[in-house]
Scaffold this active site. Structure first.
Site, PDB file in Angstrom:
ATOM      1  N   ASP A  93       2.201  -7.125   2.493  1.00 59.23           N
ATOM      2  CA  ASP A  93       0.996  -6.205   3.110  1.00 59.23           C
ATOM      3  C   ASP A  93       1.637  -4.931   3.610  1.00 59.23           C
ATOM      4  O   ASP A  93       1.215  -4.397   4.765  1.00 59.23           O
ATOM      5  CB  ASP A  93       0.228  -6.894   3.873  1.00 59.23           C
ATOM      6  CG  ASP A  93      -1.066  -6.200   4.138  1.00 59.23           C
ATOM      7  OD1 ASP A  93      -1.399  -5.063   3.398  1.00 59.23           O
ATOM      8  OD2 ASP A  93      -1.894  -6.702   4.931  1.00 59.23           O
TER       9      ASP A  93
ATOM     10  N   HIS B  36      -3.191 -12.465   2.343  1.00 64.20           N
ATOM     11  CA  HIS B  36      -2.763 -12.871   3.859  1.00 64.20           C
ATOM     12  C   HIS B  36      -3.758 -13.494   4.628  1.00 64.20           C
ATOM     13  O   HIS B  36      -4.319 -13.147   5.483  1.00 64.20           O
ATOM     14  CB  HIS B  36      -2.707 -11.384   4.596  1.00 64.20           C
ATOM     15  CG  HIS B  36      -3.729 -10.277   4.270  1.00 64.20           C
ATOM     16  ND1 HIS B  36      -4.935 -10.673   3.980  1.00 64.20           N
ATOM     17  CD2 HIS B  36      -3.838  -9.033   3.925  1.00 64.20           C
ATOM     18  CE1 HIS B  36      -5.894  -9.658   3.598  1.00 64.20           C
ATOM     19  NE2 HIS B  36      -4.934  -8.679   3.560  1.00 64.20           N
TER      20      HIS B  36
ATOM     21  N   ASN C  38      -6.695   1.041  -2.350  1.00 70.86           N
ATOM     22  CA  ASN C  38      -7.374   1.850  -1.009  1.00 70.86           C
ATOM     23  C   ASN C  38      -6.629   3.306  -0.855  1.00 70.86           C
ATOM     24  O   ASN C  38      -6.162   3.341   0.335  1.00 70.86           O
ATOM     25  CB  ASN C  38      -7.478   0.993  -0.021  1.00 70.86           C
ATOM     26  CG  ASN C  38      -6.091   0.404   0.571  1.00 70.86           C
ATOM     27  OD1 ASN C  38      -5.166   0.542  -0.102  1.00 70.86           O
ATOM     28  ND2 ASN C  38      -5.981   0.360   1.943  1.00 70.86           N
TER      29      ASN C  38
ATOM     30  N   HIS D  31       0.706  -1.077   0.229  1.00 72.24           N
ATOM     31  CA  HIS D  31       0.103  -0.087   0.043  1.00 72.24           C
ATOM     32  C   HIS D  31       0.927   1.064   0.119  1.00 72.24           C
ATOM     33  O   HIS D  31       1.350   1.740   1.280  1.00 72.24           O
ATOM     34  CB  HIS D  31      -0.828   0.107   1.030  1.00 72.24           C
ATOM     35  CG  HIS D  31      -1.872  -1.015   1.337  1.00 72.24           C
ATOM     36  ND1 HIS D  31      -3.185  -1.239   1.011  1.00 72.24           N
ATOM     37  CD2 HIS D  31      -1.408  -2.394   2.017  1.00 72.24           C
ATOM     38  CE1 HIS D  31      -3.617  -2.186   1.263  1.00 72.24           C
ATOM     39  NE2 HIS D  31      -2.637  -3.099   1.887  1.00 72.24           N
ATOM     40  N   PHE D  32       1.108   1.785  -0.976  1.00 75.35           N
ATOM     41  CA  PHE D  32       1.837   3.035  -1.392  1.00 75.35           C
ATOM     42  C   PHE D  32       1.394   4.254  -1.164  1.00 75.35           C
ATOM     43  O   PHE D  32       1.882   5.364  -1.339  1.00 75.35           O
ATOM     44  CB  PHE D  32       2.755   2.896  -2.289  1.00 75.35           C
ATOM     45  CG  PHE D  32       4.034   1.716  -2.285  1.00 75.35           C
ATOM     46  CD1 PHE D  32       4.328   1.248  -1.345  1.00 75.35           C
ATOM     47  CD2 PHE D  32       4.847   1.530  -3.375  1.00 75.35           C
ATOM     48  CE1 PHE D  32       5.432   0.434  -1.013  1.00 75.35           C
ATOM     49  CE2 PHE D  32       5.860   0.637  -3.493  1.00 75.35           C
ATOM     50  CZ  PHE D  32       6.056  -0.055  -2.168  1.00 75.35           C
ATOM     51  N   ARG D  33       0.091   4.256  -0.869  1.00 75.14           N
ATOM     52  CA  ARG D  33      -0.462   5.455  -0.380  1.00 75.14           C
ATOM     53  C   ARG D  33      -0.880   6.617  -1.208  1.00 75.14           C
ATOM     54  O   ARG D  33      -1.507   7.504  -0.798  1.00 75.14           O
ATOM     55  CB  ARG D  33      -0.234   5.916   1.007  1.00 75.14           C
ATOM     56  CG  ARG D  33       0.122   5.021   2.037  1.00 75.14           C
ATOM     57  CD  ARG D  33      -1.131   4.116   2.399  1.00 75.14           C
ATOM     58  NE  ARG D  33      -0.946   3.568   3.678  1.00 75.14           N
ATOM     59  CZ  ARG D  33      -1.590   2.747   4.069  1.00 75.14           C
ATOM     60  NH1 ARG D  33      -2.772   2.292   3.306  1.00 75.14           N
ATOM     61  NH2 ARG D  33      -1.505   2.005   5.182  1.00 75.14           N
TER      62      ARG D  33
ATOM     63  N   HIS E 287      -9.327  -9.602   0.210  1.00 76.52           N
ATOM     64  CA  HIS E 287      -9.073  -9.491   1.570  1.00 76.52           C
ATOM     65  C   HIS E 287     -10.408 -10.395   2.105  1.00 76.52           C
ATOM     66  O   HIS E 287     -11.579  -9.835   2.227  1.00 76.52           O
ATOM     67  CB  HIS E 287      -8.957  -8.190   1.854  1.00 76.52           C
ATOM     68  CG  HIS E 287      -8.935  -7.991   3.391  1.00 76.52           C
ATOM     69  ND1 HIS E 287      -7.783  -7.127   3.900  1.00 76.52           N
ATOM     70  CD2 HIS E 287      -9.769  -8.208   4.537  1.00 76.52           C
ATOM     71  CE1 HIS E 287      -7.905  -7.306   5.274  1.00 76.52           C
ATOM     72  NE2 HIS E 287      -8.982  -7.616   5.601  1.00 76.52           N
TER      73      HIS E 287
HETATM   74  O1  DOR Z   1      -3.929  -3.629   8.313  1.00 82.16           O
HETATM   75  C1  DOR Z   1      -4.210  -3.501   6.922  1.00 82.16           C
HETATM   76  N1  DOR Z   1      -3.849  -2.220   6.547  1.00 82.16           N
HETATM   77  N2  DOR Z   1      -4.949  -4.169   6.448  1.00 82.16           N
HETATM   78  C2  DOR Z   1      -5.532  -3.980   5.135  1.00 82.16           C
HETATM   79  O2  DOR Z   1      -6.097  -4.804   4.577  1.00 82.16           O
HETATM   80  C3  DOR Z   1      -5.355  -2.704   4.630  1.00 82.16           C
HETATM   81  C4  DOR Z   1      -4.009  -2.039   5.255  1.00 82.16           C
HETATM   82  C5  DOR Z   1      -3.902  -0.722   4.967  1.00 82.16           C
HETATM   83  O3  DOR Z   1      -4.183   0.087   3.770  1.00 82.16           O
HETATM   84  O4  DOR Z   1      -3.640   0.228   5.738  1.00 82.16           O
END
Ligand code: DOR
Length: 443
Positions: A306, A235, A96, A64-66, A181
């Protein structure tokens, strides 16, 4: 006349499809061009790999590189810099972000943003949402995407496919393997009261309990079989899911994370507090042992980190307002190599889970093995190096790791992508020139 290449790696022990072989490897135009004794060959760059292991480039299929929207935690530059510092040569980034990646425009914007900023090769997942179900076949065919991601339970962000009817529609819309997920949203809602009003963070695994994960995974597998859709269960954390999944090997592949293989309750929550908080949760040793058994018995197809960075300020909020997720892309290789050193994982299986596995599952074109014609992506490691993982080493914008203080045996020495050295001895080299990962189904 001696042959000329762009780069030669000399004298390393290479993990080839034929096994571990001490051999030279030569690169031309970004591809592996020769294997064998290349004593008489020349190249402007010759790397002495004697005493080192040359592995196929490690592919992290879950980060997740935000970017866009949450760049205070991470962006494509810092996230991919962490990847190559940790020996990772390609990543799949999750949808996300803000906005979520649910349209062709938002996917194209991510691909543009990665150009000349990503240090490693990259592909982006498209998120499934109520509004884009009909577009999914088109979206998953676009270059630059690793396919569709479904959140069955709410986590960071707003993406959610909660009920069976919608899930079946999503699964029936498209044909590439779809990553999921698995946490059951109705059960999460029902049990939320358990952690409201000042529960300790260790209650996270109570709230999001085994049944929450198993129920979602079972629902997914049944629906996927019904509509004949290949799925990838991200996961996996419980013994019960690992018992169920072998019955669905025709349609389902399985991913686990280094943190679920390494940390366990209650110790992780006592030592790390909310830094150990993630979804699905870190569970007890019984479940951790079941994940290792599944690795040994071939039930696991790949390992993804993850990588889910949050700032320490955000993590300091009282549980359950503290966000879930921990960074991991930079620590995946040393953590797993330490399991190799401790005899828990063979090097052969490490390669299978981190390069050949993701290539097979997702149909990655030209990556995943050291063989003629494949992309010249290498994770060069020193299996004997003893180093301590520290927060200071972490280049992620979040600036911390749950493995601060971890004594690693085995370390990524150099990262080579498309024949270009991008990291050696802990230093980034050159400019970010990562490319889009290519897939058989969207070439
Ligand atoms: O712990 C998690 N953080 N699980 C996820 O599915 C999303 C991730 C996040 O984007 O922070």
């Amino acid at each position: 006349m001696s042959k000329t290449f762009d780069l030669i790696l000399k004298g390393g022990t290479c993990a080839t499809p034929a096994g571990l072989i001490e051999t030279d490897v030569a690169v031309k135009k970004g591809r592996i061009s020769a294997l064998g004794d290349l004593r008489t060959a020349t190249a402007p760059d010759i790397v002495d790999a004697a005493g080192l292991h040359v592995l196929p480039g490690v592919i992290d299929s879950q980060v997740h590189f935000r970017e866009p929207g949450l760049e205070h935690k991470e962006d494509l530059g810092t996230g991919t810099a962490g990847a190559v510092m940790g020996g990772v040569t390609a990543v799949f980034d999750m949808p996300n972000t803000n906005p979520s990646t649910t349209t062709a425009q938002s996917l194209a914007a991510k691909c543009r943003a990665a150009k000349n900023r990503a240090w490693c090769d990259i592909a982006f997942y498209v998120g499934a949402a109520d509004e884009n179900i009909e577009d999914l076949p088109h979206l998953e065919s676009l270059p630059g995407t690793a396919g569709v991601k479904i959140f069955m339970g709410s986590s960071t962000g707003s993406l959610l496919v909660e009920d069976d009817a919608t899930l079946a529609q999503v699964l029936a819309s498209g044909r590439r393997r779809c990553a999921v997920h698995c946490e059951d949203e109705p059960r999460l809602r029902e049990r939320r009261a358990l952690v409201e009003g000042g529960a300790p963070v260790s209650a996270h695994a109570e709230w999001r309990d085994t049944e929450t994960a198993v129920r979602a995974t079972r629902r997914l597998l049944e629906l996927a079989r019904g509509v004949r859709r290949r799925v990838h269960v991200l996961h996996v954390t419980t013994a019960e899911e690992m018992a169920l999944l072998p019955d669905y090997k025709d349609i389902a592949t399985v991913e686990v994370t280094p943190q679920h293989l390494t940390l366990a309750a209650p110790d992780a929550y006592e030592r790390l507090g909310s830094r150990a908080q993630m979804n699905p949760p870190i569970r007890n040793e019984h479940h951790r042992d079941a994940l290792w058994r599944a690795i040994e018995q071939g039930g696991v197809d790949c390992i993804g980190s993850d990588h889910a960075p949050h700032t320490l300020d955000e993590k300091a909020r009282p549980y359950p307002d503290s966000p879930s997720g921990m960074p991991g892309v930079q620590t995946l290789v040393p953590i797993l190599l330490t399991h190799v050193a401790q005899g828990r994982l063979s090097l052969h299986r490490f390669v299978d889970l981190t390069s050949a596995g993701p290539a097979r599952i997702f149909g990655i074109a030209g990556k995943g093995r050291i063989a003629l014609g494949f992309d010249a992506d290498f994770t060069v490691v020193d299996l004997k190096a003893e180093r301590t993982i520290t927060d200071r080493w972490i280049v992620s914008r979040c600036g911390w790791t749950p493995f601060d203080g971890f004594q690693a045996t085995g370390w990524p020495v150099s990262t080579i992508i498309g024949g270009r050295m991008v990291m050696t001895d802990g230093e980034l080299i050159g400019e970010p020139q990562g490319k889009a990962v290519r897939f058989w189904e969207s070439l």
